[in-house]
Design an enzyme around this catalytic site. Structure first.
Site: not given
Length: 229
Positions: A205-208
Site C-alpha cells: 500500500f505504498r507504505l515503503h
C-alpha cells in the site's frame, strides 16, 4: 453491480499484492550505521535474484545548460573501507556525452533498482577520475573484443552505418593481432563519492521503508535519517 460483487472488489483492493510475499523481505534497516555495508548486503542478494546485470545502475548527469541526462551503465567497483574518496566506480569513453558532461559538471546521481527484490538505492555526490593505474588494471581484465571496441567506437558521435563500426573493429583487430592491447587515452573510469545514499524497500500500500545517509562533504561521517514514504 451487486452488494456481493462490491464487497469482493473492496476485499481485493485491501489485500497486498500476492507477489509481494514471494520476494525477500528486508529486516528493519533503520538502525544500520554503515551504508556501504548495507549496500554490499543488498548487492549480494541482487546477484542471486536478478535475471541479469545486478550491477546495472542508472547514471544521471547534466549538460552545461543544466538539462539532465540519464543512461544505464555497469558498476565495476565499490571501494574498501579506509579510502578517503570511497565510492562507486564505472568506466566509459571520456569523449562520450557523459564524459563531456562530467568534465563540465563533476557531479552525478546513481540509481540501482532490483525488481526481483523490490528495492532500490539512490546515490548522489561529486565525481572524480580514477587514477591511470586503476583504469589500466580494469581495462586489461576486459574481454579482448571489448578492449578492441573501446578503440573502435567514437561513442555518442554520429555513425553512418553499422558497417562503418564493424570496419573500425576490423582495423583495430588488425593493428593488435596478438598480445596486449593498450588502454585508449580517451577511455577511463570515474568514481562517485557519495554525499547521500538512500535505501528504499517496497512495502504494501505504498507504505515503503526509506532510510537516507547524508553528510556535508566526502570526509564527514554520515548522519542517518528515516524518511516518510
Amino acid at each position: 453491480m451487486s452488494g456481493s460483487e462490491e464487497s469482493d472488489v473492496s476485499d481485493d483492493i485491501d489485500k497486498p499484492d500476492p507477489a509481494y510475499a514471494a520476494t525477500p523481505q528486508a529486516e528493519d534497516f533503520a538502525a544500520v550505521e554503515d551504508p556501504f555495508a548495507l549496500f554490499a548486503e543488498w548487492m549480494a542478494l541482487a546477484e542471486d535474484s536478478e535475471i541479469n546485470d545486478p550491477n546495472a545502475m542508472a547514471l544521471a548527469t547534466a549538460d552545461t545548460s543544466g538539462l539532465p541526462n540519464v543512461r544505464m551503465v555497469l558498476l565495476k567497483g565499490v571501494d574498501v573501507e579506509g579510502r578517503k574518496d570511497r565510492g562507486f566506480v564505472f568506466y566509459t569513453n571520456l569523449e562520450s556525452a557523459k564524459g563531456n558532461e562530467l568534465e563540465a559538471n563533476a557531479q552525478a546521481a546513481l540509481l540501482f533498482h532490483w525488481k526481483s527484490l523490490r528495492r532500490q538505492i539512490r546515490v548522489r555526490g561529486p565525481v572524480s577520475a580514477v587514477d591511470p593505474a586503476e583504469a589500466d588494471a580494469y581495462y586489461q581484465s576486459r574481454p579482448r573484443q571489448s578492449r578492441i571496441g573501446a578503440w573502435a567506437s567514437d561513442q555518442s558521435r554520429p555513425l553512418e552505418s553499422r558497417f562503418a563500426l564493424e570496419k573500425n573493429v576490423a582495423l583495430v583487430a588488425a593493428r593488435y593481432p596478438i598480445g596486449e592491447i593498450p588502454r585508449p587515452p580517451h577511455w577511463s573510469g570515474f568514481r562517485v563519492t557519495p554525499l547521500e545514499i538512500e535505501f528504499w524497500h517496497d512495502r504494501p500500500f505504498r507504505l515503503h521503508d526509506r532510510v537516507a545517509f547524508r553528510r556535508s562533504d566526502e570526509h564527514a561521517p554520515f548522519a542517518r535519517t528515516r524518511l516518510y514514504p
